[in-house]
Design an enzyme around this catalytic site. Structure first.
Site, PDB file in Angstrom:
ATOM      1  N   HIS A   1       6.348  12.713   7.023  1.00  0.00           N
ATOM      2  CA  HIS A   1       5.238  10.946   7.393  1.00  0.00           C
ATOM      3  C   HIS A   1       6.270  10.369   6.546  1.00  0.00           C
ATOM      4  CE1 HIS A   1       1.499   8.720   6.222  1.00  0.00           C
ATOM      5  NE2 HIS A   1       1.781   8.927   5.248  1.00  0.00           N
TER       6      HIS A   1
ATOM      7  N   CYS B   1      -3.075  11.069   4.457  1.00  0.00           N
ATOM      8  CA  CYS B   1      -1.991  10.602   5.216  1.00  0.00           C
ATOM      9  C   CYS B   1      -1.329  12.277   5.404  1.00  0.00           C
ATOM     10  CB  CYS B   1      -1.013  10.593   4.516  1.00  0.00           C
ATOM     11  SG  CYS B   1      -1.248   9.128   4.278  1.00  0.00           S
TER      12      CYS B   1
ATOM     13  N   ASN C   1       3.632   2.640   6.548  1.00  0.00           N
ATOM     14  CA  ASN C   1       2.781   3.521   6.537  1.00  0.00           C
ATOM     15  C   ASN C   1       1.742   3.863   7.120  1.00  0.00           C
ATOM     16  OD1 ASN C   1       1.422   6.036   5.901  1.00  0.00           O
ATOM     17  ND2 ASN C   1       1.217   5.972   3.630  1.00  0.00           N
TER      18      ASN C   1
HETATM   19  N1  COA Z   1       6.250  -7.090  -4.914  1.00  0.00           N
HETATM   20  C1  COA Z   1       6.589  -7.869  -5.807  1.00  0.00           C
HETATM   21  N2  COA Z   1       6.049  -6.510  -7.038  1.00  0.00           N
HETATM   22  C2  COA Z   1       5.623  -5.778  -6.829  1.00  0.00           C
HETATM   23  C3  COA Z   1       4.818  -5.382  -5.739  1.00  0.00           C
HETATM   24  C4  COA Z   1       5.660  -5.759  -4.538  1.00  0.00           C
HETATM   25  N3  COA Z   1       4.676  -6.012  -3.173  1.00  0.00           N
HETATM   26  N4  COA Z   1       4.184  -4.406  -5.679  1.00  0.00           N
HETATM   27  C5  COA Z   1       4.370  -4.193  -7.502  1.00  0.00           C
HETATM   28  N5  COA Z   1       5.151  -3.984  -7.837  1.00  0.00           N
HETATM   29  C6  COA Z   1       5.332  -4.944  -9.283  1.00  0.00           C
HETATM   30  C7  COA Z   1       4.390  -4.269  -9.959  1.00  0.00           C
HETATM   31  O1  COA Z   1       3.342  -4.562 -10.214  1.00  0.00           O
HETATM   32  C8  COA Z   1       5.311  -3.201 -10.761  1.00  0.00           C
HETATM   33  O2  COA Z   1       5.121  -4.731 -12.250  1.00  0.00           O
HETATM   34  P1  COA Z   1       4.851  -4.778 -13.873  1.00  0.00           P
HETATM   35  O3  COA Z   1       5.976  -3.671 -14.392  1.00  0.00           O
HETATM   36  O4  COA Z   1       4.713  -6.307 -14.088  1.00  0.00           O
HETATM   37  O5  COA Z   1       2.971  -4.294 -13.924  1.00  0.00           O
HETATM   38  C9  COA Z   1       6.183  -3.665 -10.616  1.00  0.00           C
HETATM   39  O6  COA Z   1       6.393  -4.628  -9.796  1.00  0.00           O
HETATM   40  C10 COA Z   1       6.900  -1.882 -10.585  1.00  0.00           C
HETATM   41  O7  COA Z   1       5.552  -1.388 -10.069  1.00  0.00           O
HETATM   42  P2  COA Z   1       5.575  -0.161  -9.888  1.00  0.00           P
HETATM   43  O8  COA Z   1       4.693   0.672  -9.148  1.00  0.00           O
HETATM   44  O9  COA Z   1       6.105   1.408 -11.236  1.00  0.00           O
HETATM   45  O10 COA Z   1       6.944   0.125  -8.947  1.00  0.00           O
HETATM   46  P3  COA Z   1       7.544   1.343  -7.530  1.00  0.00           P
HETATM   47  O11 COA Z   1       8.984   1.153  -8.133  1.00  0.00           O
HETATM   48  O12 COA Z   1       6.929   2.871  -8.306  1.00  0.00           O
HETATM   49  O13 COA Z   1       6.452   1.084  -6.181  1.00  0.00           O
HETATM   50  C11 COA Z   1       5.610   1.846  -4.947  1.00  0.00           C
HETATM   51  C12 COA Z   1       5.898   1.069  -6.194  1.00  0.00           C
HETATM   52  C13 COA Z   1       4.043   1.694  -4.276  1.00  0.00           C
HETATM   53  C14 COA Z   1       6.449   1.551  -4.031  1.00  0.00           C
HETATM   54  C15 COA Z   1       5.569   2.734  -5.228  1.00  0.00           C
HETATM   55  O14 COA Z   1       5.000   3.514  -6.126  1.00  0.00           O
HETATM   56  C16 COA Z   1       5.287   4.133  -4.510  1.00  0.00           C
HETATM   57  O15 COA Z   1       5.584   3.884  -2.870  1.00  0.00           O
HETATM   58  N6  COA Z   1       4.253   5.337  -4.794  1.00  0.00           N
HETATM   59  C17 COA Z   1       3.113   5.886  -3.527  1.00  0.00           C
HETATM   60  C18 COA Z   1       2.701   5.335  -2.056  1.00  0.00           C
HETATM   61  C19 COA Z   1       2.580   6.130  -1.701  1.00  0.00           C
HETATM   62  O16 COA Z   1       3.638   7.152  -1.065  1.00  0.00           O
HETATM   63  N7  COA Z   1       1.415   6.270  -1.239  1.00  0.00           N
HETATM   64  C20 COA Z   1       0.593   6.984   0.010  1.00  0.00           C
HETATM   65  C21 COA Z   1       0.920   8.282  -0.099  1.00  0.00           C
HETATM   66  S1  COA Z   1       0.996   9.045   2.050  1.00  0.00           S
END
Ligand code: COA
Length: 332
Positions: A256, A116, A286
């Site tokens: 980004h 990214c 993204n």
């Molecule tokens: N819908 C519903 N629930 C979801 C889900 C979705 N699409 N994706 C994940 N969950 C669930 C998980 O399974 C987890 O459940 P559990 O606790 O029963 O295991 C719960 O939601 C929390 O997951 P978590 O990963 O802690 O959520 P979060 O608040 O961290 O948000 C992201 C998840 C992916 C949105 C966040 O971690 C993120 O943005 N990370 C960085 C992503 C990024 O920027 N990537 C590219 C870098 S360039």
């Protein structure tokens, strides 16, 4: 004559028409519009549905549009850099395919892979060719067909990404416009938190890797979020401090688009009002290397000559960085 800087003199972008909304995803996945939009800011993303088309096709469309917009011809280009994490094939480079599809024949062409952060890495690389006088017209294209490497049964990753392409033209400026400073960073210890497990030289494709779904994006979202939030904010603050810039001096932060919360954390850290931040993650998700040029394209009419811009990104690797540039033109 002032020193030569690399200025963006034209912008264009292209995204497929097909929209995949959060509600569409909720029909097949245990997810909801409320979960996705509150955690990420994403409402929908664009998908290249034609199975015969790839990253180079989207990039070529963006470039053809730029040629039409600027009356530039393919023969004018002396370098083409493609930032992508989803190359058409492992080799040759996607830049070669783009050159073929846009009839660019007088340029040297190569890909940059920094996930990214690739568009920023590519811009800084391109700027060196301009600053040294090696090149006069460099295209930097950021393009990704993320839908090709997503497991649409994995709600943790497939909701986050979309497809698209954006391109900028860099030309020399001796009037103080263009890239003034940049900070690019890498911490390779982060590479295991966001990657594709197979398909390269360490673990080539096999029946087993396909069965194990190792050709899709794997992400430890929580860890990536933690590093992205801190590092993108830090590097943005650092490039501003190094250039004695305060929030008042900045016209636009062009971040980004990975997660609205990461963008907001960066803006808060440097004291920028949300009105000065380009955000279109709601419409595109993204798009990896395309996200920053997609923003520049969408905001082009609002960007004014002499505006100070900060471009910031964080991505797999980990890689991250920030560029300070002075915008060189106003669109009538
Ligand atoms: N819908 C519903 N629930 C979801 C889900 C979705 N699409 N994706 C994940 N969950 C669930 C998980 O399974 C987890 O459940 P559990 O606790 O029963 O295991 C719960 O939601 C929390 O997951 P978590 O990963 O802690 O959520 P979060 O608040 O961290 O948000 C992201 C998840 C992916 C949105 C966040 O971690 C993120 O943005 N990370 C960085 C992503 C990024 O920027 N990537 C590219 C870098 S360039």
């Amino acid at each position: 004559m002032g020193k030569i800087q690399a200025a963006i003199t034209a912008v264009n972008a292209w995204a497929p028409d097909s929209r995949l909304t959060n509600d569409d995803l909720a029909k097949t996945l245990d997810t909801s519009d409320e979960w996705i939009s509150s955690r990420t800011g994403i409402k929908e993303r664009r998908i290249l549905t034609d199975k015969n088309l790839g990253t180079s096709d989207m990039a070529a469309n963006a470039i053809k549009g730029l040629f039409a917009k600027t009356k530039l011809s393919a023969d004018d280009i002396d370098c083409l850099i493609c930032a992508t994490a989803t190359p058409d094939v492992v080799f040759p480079s996607t830049a070669c395919a783009i050159a073929d599809k846009t009839n660019i024949q007088n340029a040297f062409c190569f890909d940059v892979m920094a996930a990214c952060s690739g568009f920023l890495y590519s811009l800084v690389t391109a700027a060196k060719y301009i600053e040294t006088g090696t090149c006069k017209k460099v295209l930097v294209v950021g393009a990704d067909k993320m839908s090709a490497i997503l497991d649409y049964a994995d709600r943790r990753t497939c909701v986050l990404f979309g497809d698209g392409a954006g391109v900028v033209l860099l030309e020399p400026s001796t009037e103080g416009y263009g890239i003034i400073d940049s900070i690019l960073k890498c911490d390779g210890r982060g590479r295991h938190y966001l990657h594709m497990k197979a398909g390269g030289s360490v673990k080539p494709a096999s029946h087993e890797t396909v069965e194990n779904k190792e050709h899709f994006v794997y992400q430890d979202g929580h860890t990536v979020f933690k590093y992205a939030t801190k590092n993108m904010a830090d590097v943005t603050a650092d490039v501003m401090a190094r250039n004695h810039l305060t929030a008042d001096d900045i016209a636009w932060l062009v971040p980004h688009q990975a997660n609205k919360r990461i963008i907001e954390a960066t803006a808060k850290r440097v004291g920028l009002d949300e009105k000065k931040i380009t955000v279109n993650i709601n419409k595109y998700g993204n798009t990896t290397n395309a996200s920053i040029p997609l923003c520049l394209w969408e905001w082009e009419k609002q960007l004014k000559r002499d505006d100070n811009l900060i471009l910031s990104a964080f991505g797999a690797g980990f890689t991250w960085g920030s560029i300070y540039m002075k915008w060189g033109y106003s669109t009538p």
